[in-house]
Scaffold this active site. Structure first.
Site, PDB file in Angstrom:
ATOM      1  N   GLY A  32       0.864  -1.181   0.000  1.00  0.00           N
ATOM      2  CA  GLY A  32       0.000   0.000   0.000  1.00  0.00           C
ATOM      3  C   GLY A  32       0.891   1.218   0.000  1.00  0.00           C
ATOM      4  O   GLY A  32       2.118   1.098  -0.052  1.00  0.00           O
ATOM      5  N   GLY A  36       1.901   3.366   5.843  1.00  0.00           N
ATOM      6  CA  GLY A  36       1.053   2.338   6.448  1.00  0.00           C
ATOM      7  C   GLY A  36      -0.247   2.881   7.019  1.00  0.00           C
ATOM      8  O   GLY A  36      -0.737   3.946   6.622  1.00  0.00           O
ATOM      9  N   GLY A 167     -12.700   1.605  23.035  1.00  0.00           N
ATOM     10  CA  GLY A 167     -11.246   1.641  23.133  1.00  0.00           C
ATOM     11  C   GLY A 167     -10.767   2.938  22.503  1.00  0.00           C
ATOM     12  O   GLY A 167     -11.536   3.904  22.350  1.00  0.00           O
ATOM     13  N   ILE A 169      -9.778   3.699  19.386  1.00  0.00           N
ATOM     14  CA  ILE A 169     -10.357   4.085  18.093  1.00  0.00           C
ATOM     15  C   ILE A 169     -11.803   4.533  18.274  1.00  0.00           C
ATOM     16  O   ILE A 169     -12.216   5.585  17.767  1.00  0.00           O
ATOM     17  CB  ILE A 169     -10.264   2.915  17.088  1.00  0.00           C
ATOM     18  CG1 ILE A 169      -8.792   2.636  16.756  1.00  0.00           C
ATOM     19  CG2 ILE A 169     -11.066   3.211  15.816  1.00  0.00           C
ATOM     20  CD1 ILE A 169      -8.548   1.539  15.746  1.00  0.00           C
ATOM     21  N   ALA A 304       2.196   3.165  16.904  1.00  0.00           N
ATOM     22  CA  ALA A 304       3.168   3.468  15.854  1.00  0.00           C
ATOM     23  C   ALA A 304       4.571   3.631  16.430  1.00  0.00           C
ATOM     24  O   ALA A 304       5.545   3.076  15.902  1.00  0.00           O
ATOM     25  CB  ALA A 304       2.746   4.754  15.145  1.00  0.00           C
ATOM     26  N   HIS A 434       5.596  30.057  33.724  1.00  0.00           N
ATOM     27  CA  HIS A 434       4.221  30.358  34.138  1.00  0.00           C
ATOM     28  C   HIS A 434       3.635  31.401  33.181  1.00  0.00           C
ATOM     29  O   HIS A 434       4.336  32.329  32.815  1.00  0.00           O
ATOM     30  CB  HIS A 434       4.224  30.916  35.558  1.00  0.00           C
ATOM     31  CG  HIS A 434       2.862  31.331  36.027  1.00  0.00           C
ATOM     32  ND1 HIS A 434       1.896  30.416  36.377  1.00  0.00           N
ATOM     33  CD2 HIS A 434       2.302  32.559  36.166  1.00  0.00           C
ATOM     34  CE1 HIS A 434       0.801  31.075  36.739  1.00  0.00           C
ATOM     35  NE2 HIS A 434       1.014  32.375  36.618  1.00  0.00           N
TER      36      HIS A 434
HETATM   37  P1  NAD Z   1      -8.920  -1.486  21.724  1.00  0.00           P
HETATM   38  O1  NAD Z   1      -8.456  -2.833  22.117  1.00  0.00           O
HETATM   39  O2  NAD Z   1      -8.231  -0.275  22.240  1.00  0.00           O
HETATM   40  O3  NAD Z   1     -10.457  -1.310  22.126  1.00  0.00           O
HETATM   41  C1  NAD Z   1     -11.459  -2.169  21.676  1.00  0.00           C
HETATM   42  C2  NAD Z   1     -12.623  -2.017  22.630  1.00  0.00           C
HETATM   43  O4  NAD Z   1     -13.702  -2.760  22.120  1.00  0.00           O
HETATM   44  C3  NAD Z   1     -12.319  -2.542  24.023  1.00  0.00           C
HETATM   45  O5  NAD Z   1     -12.705  -1.574  24.958  1.00  0.00           O
HETATM   46  C4  NAD Z   1     -13.164  -3.789  24.109  1.00  0.00           C
HETATM   47  O6  NAD Z   1     -13.594  -4.079  25.417  1.00  0.00           O
HETATM   48  C5  NAD Z   1     -14.317  -3.419  23.197  1.00  0.00           C
HETATM   49  N1  NAD Z   1     -15.052  -4.573  22.666  1.00  0.00           N
HETATM   50  C6  NAD Z   1     -14.547  -5.738  22.223  1.00  0.00           C
HETATM   51  N2  NAD Z   1     -15.544  -6.553  21.822  1.00  0.00           N
HETATM   52  C7  NAD Z   1     -16.696  -5.876  22.028  1.00  0.00           C
HETATM   53  C8  NAD Z   1     -18.070  -6.176  21.830  1.00  0.00           C
HETATM   54  N3  NAD Z   1     -18.446  -7.358  21.346  1.00  0.00           N
HETATM   55  N4  NAD Z   1     -19.000  -5.247  22.150  1.00  0.00           N
HETATM   56  C9  NAD Z   1     -18.619  -4.055  22.654  1.00  0.00           C
HETATM   57  N5  NAD Z   1     -17.327  -3.721  22.861  1.00  0.00           N
HETATM   58  C10 NAD Z   1     -16.385  -4.607  22.557  1.00  0.00           C
HETATM   59  O7  NAD Z   1      -8.970  -1.514  20.126  1.00  0.00           O
HETATM   60  P2  NAD Z   1      -9.202  -0.329  19.076  1.00  0.00           P
HETATM   61  O8  NAD Z   1      -9.766   0.874  19.729  1.00  0.00           O
HETATM   62  O9  NAD Z   1      -9.958  -0.984  17.961  1.00  0.00           O
HETATM   63  O10 NAD Z   1      -7.732  -0.008  18.618  1.00  0.00           O
HETATM   64  C11 NAD Z   1      -6.915  -1.048  18.032  1.00  0.00           C
HETATM   65  C12 NAD Z   1      -5.473  -0.827  18.376  1.00  0.00           C
HETATM   66  O11 NAD Z   1      -4.997   0.342  17.765  1.00  0.00           O
HETATM   67  C13 NAD Z   1      -5.249  -0.680  19.869  1.00  0.00           C
HETATM   68  O12 NAD Z   1      -4.152  -1.457  20.239  1.00  0.00           O
HETATM   69  C14 NAD Z   1      -4.969   0.780  20.049  1.00  0.00           C
HETATM   70  O13 NAD Z   1      -4.073   1.036  21.136  1.00  0.00           O
HETATM   71  C15 NAD Z   1      -4.357   1.173  18.713  1.00  0.00           C
HETATM   72  N6  NAD Z   1      -4.632   2.583  18.428  1.00  0.00           N
HETATM   73  C16 NAD Z   1      -3.970   3.527  19.134  1.00  0.00           C
HETATM   74  C17 NAD Z   1      -4.260   4.865  18.935  1.00  0.00           C
HETATM   75  C18 NAD Z   1      -3.543   5.903  19.733  1.00  0.00           C
HETATM   76  O14 NAD Z   1      -2.570   5.585  20.401  1.00  0.00           O
HETATM   77  N7  NAD Z   1      -3.999   7.170  19.733  1.00  0.00           N
HETATM   78  C19 NAD Z   1      -5.230   5.239  18.027  1.00  0.00           C
HETATM   79  C20 NAD Z   1      -5.898   4.249  17.346  1.00  0.00           C
HETATM   80  C21 NAD Z   1      -5.588   2.916  17.559  1.00  0.00           C
END
Ligand code: NAD
Length: 447
Positions: A32, A36, A167, A169, A304, A434
């Site tokens: 891609g 990424g 989570g 995202i 990342a 400050h």
């Molecule tokens: P995540 O693991 O952070 O969160 C997923 C959420 O979905 C969890 O809270 C979980 O309990 C919930 N969940 C799972 N199954 C479910 C269900 N059946 N019904 C309802 N809720 C449910 O995953 P994400 O938010 O998809 O992110 C993916 C990865 O990408 C993570 O490791 C995250 O740290 C990373 N990411 C980081 C950033 C950042 O650092 N700013 C930004 C985007 C993504």
């Protein structure tokens, strides 16, 4: 020496640049655009949307969404062009195509133009990232049920958005679309949002997001999705034993990501992997010692910057002649700052209170609130706090959890204290300008 790197996200391309700086011949393969997920479909485009959503929330007007999308695309393409330039400048051979293993030293590539080629090298680094994990419920494949990549290119702001998963995202998109005026409802399976973060901080952040009009249901188990005759999506879920339903024009699945390993042909070369990701040791070596894996594909912390530093670790190990033990760099993977770009932002580094308790560490939590910070009040952004967790015996910082304005930038000060093993009493003597947001850390230390 020659290294082939599969995947051109922040793990792959940063490692390629670092290798080239050290005079190593490097081939980078990408199926891609370079950058990424982070640059093209993740961190960077969402930050552009966050900024516009914040402006929109302040002005309380309807955004010209086509302009918002155009700005996001231009931010992404400027950065992408920058990465392409750097790679070219460092004479890194970039091949666009899908890679898989032919043998333990050879990668075959189905190039984007249909050509097939093979690349043989001394070392190979796998940096193929991750893909959104689907939720196995009926209706998950209906039109209008989208993942984070599709959410970035919606041409219109959905009037009603249901997000499954609170989570990182899920919450970032909740904040973005609520800023743009969508009615947002988030359904989370666990008892709290951001299950991997400090519980107290997550609870307070939830209150803040709720004040912004985001509806969040925790302990909600999604059962299925159905589409009615008008195209609305009905998400059914169980909470406290009762069946409930919420309706959205779009449903965003944000229930985690899984390692992207499937097309690599790993089984044919006998490289160990599990559903979680490729198995690696502390040097990022796989079960085949001259093949390394870094970033999301290893199934660890999917960030990342972690991918980038794991790439540096792998490179350091190669350059040091692959020692079986001992340090090859000064990177400390227990000190990883992480940020959630909600409004307000949240950020963390080190241990949470729960982790301190599980490990039986005697600690104290020192807190300071943004409502007592002049700069935060002036910014009209005084919601939030900073919490420093300090080891009672050593006075060292064990962790820091901040939510509030610019916490994604502020967290690095706490990370430095941890990296530098600077006791909190010594830090109390470090002068801060400050009025600045950074004073919140000093105020917590002085508690
Ligand atoms: P995540 O693991 O952070 O969160 C997923 C959420 O979905 C969890 O809270 C979980 O309990 C919930 N969940 C799972 N199954 C479910 C269900 N059946 N019904 C309802 N809720 C449910 O995953 P994400 O938010 O998809 O992110 C993916 C990865 O990408 C993570 O490791 C995250 O740290 C990373 N990411 C980081 C950033 C950042 O650092 N700013 C930004 C985007 C993504």
């Amino acid at each position: 020496m020659k290294i082939t790197i599969i995947g051109a996200g922040p793990g792959g391309y940063e490692t390629a640049l670092e290798a080239a700086k050290k005079g190593i011949e490097c081939v980078l393969i990408s199926d891609g655009p370079v950058g990424g997920t982070c640059l093209n479909e993740g961190c960077i485009p969402t930050k552009s949307l966050c900024r516009d959503a914040e402006l929109c929330r302040c002005r309380q007007g309807d955004p010209e969404y086509s302009k918002v999308l155009a700005r996001k695309d231009s931010v992404v393409s400027r950065l992408r062009e920058g990465v392409e330039f750097l790679l070219k400048n460092k004479l890194i051979r970039l091949i666009y195509g899908k890679a898989s293993f032919a043998d333990v030293h050879t990668v075959k590539v189905h190039a984007a133009d249909g050509a097939e080629l093979s690349v043989t090298s001394d070392y190979i680094i796998i940096a193929t990232g991750s893909v959104p994990a689907p939720l196995p419920v009926p209706g998950a494949d209906l039109e209008g049920v989208i993942d984070s990549s599709a959410a970035l290119s919606l041409q219109e702001i959905p009037r009603r958005l249901c997000i499954i998963g609170a989570g990182v995202i899920g919450l970032e998109f909740a904040s973005v679309f609520s800023g743009f005026g969508s009615e947002v409802k988030v359904l989370e399976y666990c008892g709290n949002i951001l299950p991997h973060f400090d519980t107290d901080m997550a609870k307070r952040l939830k209150q803040s997001l709720s004040r912004h009009g985001i509806k969040i249901e925790t302990s909600a188990r999604v059962q299925g999705i159905a589409r009615d005759g008008q195209g609305s999506l009905h998400v059914s879920y169980v909470k406290g034993g009762e069946e409930n339903e919420t309706v959205g024009d779009k449903v965003l699945m944000a229930v985690g990501r899984r390692a992207n390993v499937r097309s690599l042909n790993l089984d044919d070369i006998g490289l160990a992997w599990t559903e979680r990701g490729i198995t690696v040791n502390g040097y990022m070596q796989t079960s085949i010692p001259h093949i390394y894996a870094i970033g999301d594909v290893t199934g660890g912390l999917m960030l990342a910057h972690v991918a980038t530093f794991q790439g540096y670790r792998a490179l350091g190990h190669i350059l040091a002649g692959q020692p079986a033990e001992g340090a090859v760099d000064n990177i400390d993977f227990s000190v990883v700052p992480a940020a959630v770009f909600t409004e307000p932002e949240a950020a963390s580094v080190g241990l949470t209170e729960d982790e301190c308790e599980e490990r039986g560490i005697a600690y104290e939590a020192r807190k300071a609130f943004f409502r007592a910070n002049g700069k935060a009040l002036s910014l009209d952004s005084a919601d939030g706090y900073c919490k420093l967790l300090v080891d009672k015996e050593t006075g060292l910082v064990l962790g820091c959890h901040i939510f509030g304005p610019h916490s994604s930038d502020l967290i690095h000060e706490a990370a430095l204290l941890m990296n530098g093993k600077i006791p909190v009493d010594e830090y109390r003597g470090f002068i801060h300008a400050h009025p600045t947001l950074g004073e919140v850390l000093q105020a917590a230390a002085r508690e």
